[in-house]
Design an enzyme around this catalytic site. Structure first.
Site, PDB file in Angstrom:
ATOM      1  N   ASP A 184       0.894  -1.146   0.000  1.00 47.82           N
ATOM      2  CA  ASP A 184       0.000   0.000   0.000  1.00 47.82           C
ATOM      3  C   ASP A 184       0.942   1.207   0.000  1.00 47.82           C
ATOM      4  OD1 ASP A 184      -1.568   2.131   0.545  1.00 47.82           O
ATOM      5  OD2 ASP A 184      -2.530   1.291   2.310  1.00 47.82           O
ATOM      6  N   HIS A 185       0.990   1.918  -1.133  1.00 45.41           N
ATOM      7  CA  HIS A 185       2.045   2.937  -1.275  1.00 45.41           C
ATOM      8  C   HIS A 185       1.942   4.026  -0.209  1.00 45.41           C
ATOM      9  CE1 HIS A 185      -1.353   4.744  -3.392  1.00 45.41           C
ATOM     10  NE2 HIS A 185      -0.820   5.895  -3.067  1.00 45.41           N
ATOM     11  N   HIS A 247      -5.500   2.387   3.548  1.00 45.57           N
ATOM     12  CA  HIS A 247      -4.857   3.626   4.023  1.00 45.57           C
ATOM     13  C   HIS A 247      -5.313   4.046   5.422  1.00 45.57           C
ATOM     14  CE1 HIS A 247      -3.616   3.847   0.007  1.00 45.57           C
ATOM     15  NE2 HIS A 247      -4.381   4.802  -0.460  1.00 45.57           N
TER      16      HIS A 247
HETATM   17  P1  NDP Z   1      -3.461  -0.503 -15.816  1.00 43.88           P
HETATM   18  O1  NDP Z   1      -4.931  -0.608 -16.084  1.00 43.88           O
HETATM   19  O2  NDP Z   1      -2.696   0.583 -16.448  1.00 43.88           O
HETATM   20  O3  NDP Z   1      -2.894  -1.960 -16.137  1.00 43.88           O
HETATM   21  C1  NDP Z   1      -1.548  -2.324 -16.190  1.00 43.88           C
HETATM   22  C2  NDP Z   1      -1.334  -3.282 -17.333  1.00 43.88           C
HETATM   23  O4  NDP Z   1      -1.996  -4.511 -17.082  1.00 43.88           O
HETATM   24  C3  NDP Z   1      -1.885  -2.804 -18.649  1.00 43.88           C
HETATM   25  O5  NDP Z   1      -0.983  -1.947 -19.265  1.00 43.88           O
HETATM   26  C4  NDP Z   1      -2.091  -4.085 -19.390  1.00 43.88           C
HETATM   27  O6  NDP Z   1      -0.937  -4.388 -20.130  1.00 43.88           O
HETATM   28  C5  NDP Z   1      -2.199  -5.165 -18.330  1.00 43.88           C
HETATM   29  N1  NDP Z   1      -3.493  -5.852 -18.383  1.00 43.88           N
HETATM   30  C6  NDP Z   1      -3.698  -7.168 -18.448  1.00 43.88           C
HETATM   31  N2  NDP Z   1      -4.983  -7.484 -18.441  1.00 43.88           N
HETATM   32  C7  NDP Z   1      -5.656  -6.343 -18.400  1.00 43.88           C
HETATM   33  C8  NDP Z   1      -7.019  -5.986 -18.354  1.00 43.88           C
HETATM   34  N3  NDP Z   1      -7.975  -6.921 -18.368  1.00 43.88           N
HETATM   35  N4  NDP Z   1      -7.342  -4.679 -18.291  1.00 43.88           N
HETATM   36  C9  NDP Z   1      -6.398  -3.721 -18.256  1.00 43.88           C
HETATM   37  N5  NDP Z   1      -5.075  -4.012 -18.289  1.00 43.88           N
HETATM   38  C10 NDP Z   1      -4.710  -5.296 -18.356  1.00 43.88           C
HETATM   39  O7  NDP Z   1      -3.304  -0.497 -14.227  1.00 43.88           O
HETATM   40  P2  NDP Z   1      -2.308   0.316 -13.322  1.00 43.88           P
HETATM   41  O8  NDP Z   1      -0.945   0.304 -13.880  1.00 43.88           O
HETATM   42  O9  NDP Z   1      -2.932   1.616 -12.998  1.00 43.88           O
HETATM   43  O10 NDP Z   1      -2.373  -0.539 -11.976  1.00 43.88           O
HETATM   44  C11 NDP Z   1      -1.796  -1.823 -11.831  1.00 43.88           C
HETATM   45  C12 NDP Z   1      -2.078  -2.329 -10.423  1.00 43.88           C
HETATM   46  O11 NDP Z   1      -1.557  -1.416  -9.483  1.00 43.88           O
HETATM   47  C13 NDP Z   1      -3.577  -2.435 -10.113  1.00 43.88           C
HETATM   48  O12 NDP Z   1      -3.773  -3.514  -9.254  1.00 43.88           O
HETATM   49  C14 NDP Z   1      -3.886  -1.139  -9.398  1.00 43.88           C
HETATM   50  O13 NDP Z   1      -4.974  -1.263  -8.512  1.00 43.88           O
HETATM   51  C15 NDP Z   1      -2.588  -0.927  -8.627  1.00 43.88           C
HETATM   52  N6  NDP Z   1      -2.301   0.474  -8.321  1.00 43.88           N
HETATM   53  C16 NDP Z   1      -2.113   1.423  -9.308  1.00 43.88           C
HETATM   54  C17 NDP Z   1      -1.802   2.721  -8.991  1.00 43.88           C
HETATM   55  C18 NDP Z   1      -1.559   3.763 -10.035  1.00 43.88           C
HETATM   56  O14 NDP Z   1      -1.158   4.873  -9.667  1.00 43.88           O
HETATM   57  N7  NDP Z   1      -1.764   3.484 -11.300  1.00 43.88           N
HETATM   58  C19 NDP Z   1      -1.655   3.143  -7.571  1.00 43.88           C
HETATM   59  C20 NDP Z   1      -1.860   2.083  -6.623  1.00 43.88           C
HETATM   60  C21 NDP Z   1      -2.162   0.801  -7.000  1.00 43.88           C
HETATM   61  P3  NDP Z   1      -0.975  -5.238 -21.482  1.00 43.88           P
HETATM   62  O15 NDP Z   1      -2.327  -5.077 -22.086  1.00 43.88           O
HETATM   63  O16 NDP Z   1       0.124  -4.645 -22.302  1.00 43.88           O
HETATM   64  O17 NDP Z   1      -0.697  -6.608 -21.032  1.00 43.88           O
END
Ligand code: NDP
Length: 507
Positions: A184-185, A247
């Site tokens: 949890d950041h 949080h």
């Molecule tokens: P994204 O929606 O940007 O997903 C990350 C990557 O996951 C995508 O680029 C995609 O890559 C892959 N992916 C695979 N399956 C799916 C799908 N069904 N739908 C969407 N993407 C998919 O998420 P985030 O990077 O924002 O978050 C990743 C994790 O981190 C999550 O669990 C989120 O809750 C957590 N998180 C994120 C934060 C943030 O600031 N973004 C902050 C705190 C937590 P590809 O299609 O190339 O495989």
């Protein structure tokens, strides 16, 4: 938590490397660590995702994120030394061939030198993929070394008690608990860590940190933002799961925990878990007296008109998801018995602020006549976690003049004023801890389950009885009126964040 001890050589594999978290947080934080000289001689990043990128495109995307979000400038020479460590592997998360290719790449890097390389697998993907990725890593024999192989999972950890237990159960079949980093950041933020420093690095707080001196505690985490581009995700989750379970409960634990014997991870985890286990269970049929839910309708943030939650992109127009929660909790132990902890969090509130406000009991005997005390307020200690991170102490002083009159005055400590440089991003601290194998900031399975256990009666009661009054607060206000009533019933009220008070007074 890290000091500048040995940072071992490592390979960070990011699953979901094409996504928002990698672009906005992970790669910029890693770049800042690189620029500040924290990283060891040997390290590499392997970005893994389905998107059709190659090394060049992945590096270009990383550079864009670094240019926008890193603290340090990406000058050419510094950037090239960083970029040459990044590579990309395209493939599907369920495909065993991808893991075979990844294993080859890891082994090739490990064979380049005699050092033990720490393998970190960072799951920056939607939670639905967690189990399949870990199962594949397990099957491919890539996470067998308990001391050097670690997996990072971002919150949310399940969506209720049963799913959290099931997830923990399937992780445990493949990994030891100390190989799992539940991240949890919020825990990496300097000011959250400072709660420990303040409470246990100073002598004068501890004697008054209990039911004898403290009247009640308020924890506010307010956002002005709506759901932004995350409507689809948020609509399945809501404020209780998204914010309170992680949080706000973490802050509550840091405020309420008993003094640790040492700062080692196991001890801190144990003391935090004790707090959750001491929380008085909320009966399902009494939830309305302890918890308030809200959803924003259209309104204004500052001068700007904003839509209601149900009009946000990817949100069900009849959604009953809560965007606001207020809770009253009691921690039933010797230190806190009878002291209410009021927690609130919401989206589209008037100001973005996170703070803890500790209100002390009045003096036992007021020797001053009533007229002297007209502006009297109880003593308060306010820990502001963001923005303008700092600590504020409010006490009574005599107003200068020939007659005795008391008024509250504030003593302020602001990090920025005291230390100049803004604190590092939470992800810098967390990545460093992760590389070093320090699990203090990670959430352990028992804590996650205990947090769900506290909230499960509320989840059940709310699911059984959909709200009839949503939306029940206008964007840009402090939530539904019932949240005020939760405290008013006990002769208390929510404190406006000090940030607003200071602005109103032009300070
Ligand atoms: P994204 O929606 O940007 O997903 C990350 C990557 O996951 C995508 O680029 C995609 O890559 C892959 N992916 C695979 N399956 C799916 C799908 N069904 N739908 C969407 N993407 C998919 O998420 P985030 O990077 O924002 O978050 C990743 C994790 O981190 C999550 O669990 C989120 O809750 C957590 N998180 C994120 C934060 C943030 O600031 N973004 C902050 C705190 C937590 P590809 O299609 O190339 O495989």
């Amino acid at each position: 938590m890290s000091d500048r001890g040995a940072i071992p050589p490592f390979v960070l594999t990011i699953f979901g490397a094409s996504g928002d978290l990698a672009w906005r947080k992970l790669l910029p934080a890693l770049f800042d660590l690189h620029a500040d000289g924290w990283l060891p001689g040997r390290w590499a990043v392997i970005g893994l995702a389905r998107s059709p990128l190659d090394d060049v495109a992945f590096r270009a995307r990383a550079r864009d994120g670094v240019a926008r979000f890193a603290r340090r400038p990406a000058e050419d020479s510094r950037w090239s030394a960083f970029a040459e460590r990044l590579s990309y592997l395209q493939g599907d998360y369920a495909d065993p061939a991808v893991y075979a290719a990844l294993a080859r790449r890891l082994r090739a890097f490990e064979a380049e030198g005699p050092e033990r390389i720490h393998r970190i697998f960072y799951l920056a993907v939607p939670p639905a993929l967690t189990e399949v990725i870990i199962a594949r890593l397990g099957k491919a024999g890539m996470v067998q070394d308990r001391t050097c192989h670690r997996v990072v999972i971002e919150k949310p950890f399940g969506h209720d008690l049963a799913s959290a237990r099931a997830l923990n159960g399937s992780l445990r079949r493949i990994l030891a608990e100390d190989q799992i980093y539940r991240l949890d950041h919020y825990l990496g933020k300097d000011t959250v860590q400072n709660i420990l420093a303040m409470r246990f690095g100073n002598a004068f707080f501890e004697p008054i940190w209990n039911r004898q001196y403290i009247d009640h505690i308020q924890i506010t985490v307010a956002e002005t933002a709506g759901v932004e581009h995350r409507g689809g995700y948020y609509d399945q989750i809501g404020a209780l799961r998204d914010m309170v379970q992680s949080h706000l409960f973490q802050i509550l634990c840091l405020i309420a925990m008993e003094p640790p014997v040492s700062m080692n991870a196991e001890e801190i985890h144990h003391k935090k878990l004790e707090v959750l286990r001491a929380i008085r269970p909320i009966r399902r049929d009494a939830v309305a007296a302890w918890a308030v839910r809200g959803q924003y309708g259209p309104g204004r943030i500052g001068e700007e008109p904003v839509p209601g939650y149900r009009e946000e992109p990817d949100v069900d127009p009849r959604s009953n998801t809560e965007t606001y929660v207020a809770l009253k909790l009691f921690v039933d132990n010797w230190r806190w018995h009878g002291v209410p902890f009021y927690l609130r969090t919401g989206k589209r509130l008037p100001v973005k602020v996170s703070e803890v406000s500790i209100t002390f009991r009045p003096v036992p005997h007021r020797a001053f006549p009533e007229a002297v005390l007209r502006s009297w307020q109880p003593n308060r200690l306010i820990l502001r976690l963001q923005p303008e991170e700092g600590i504020l102490l409010r006490f009574q002083v005599k107003v200068p003049g020939p007659v005795m009159r008391l008024e509250p005055a504030d003593m302020h400590f602001l990090y920025q004023e005291a230390f100049g440089d803004p604190p590092p991003e939470a992800y810098e601290t967390l990545l460093l801890d992760l590389i070093r194998g320090d699990t203090t900031q990670s959430l352990e399975a028992a804590w996650v389950e205990a947090a769900w256990e506290v909230l499960q009666p509320i989840l059940d009661a709310w699911a059984a009885q959909p709200p009839e009054d949503f939306p029940n607060y206008a964007a840009g206000t402090w939530g539904p009126p019932e949240a005020e009533a939760l405290l008013a019933a006990e002769g208390r009220s929510w404190h406006p964040p000090t940030l607003l008070e200071r602005r109103a007074e032009g300070r």
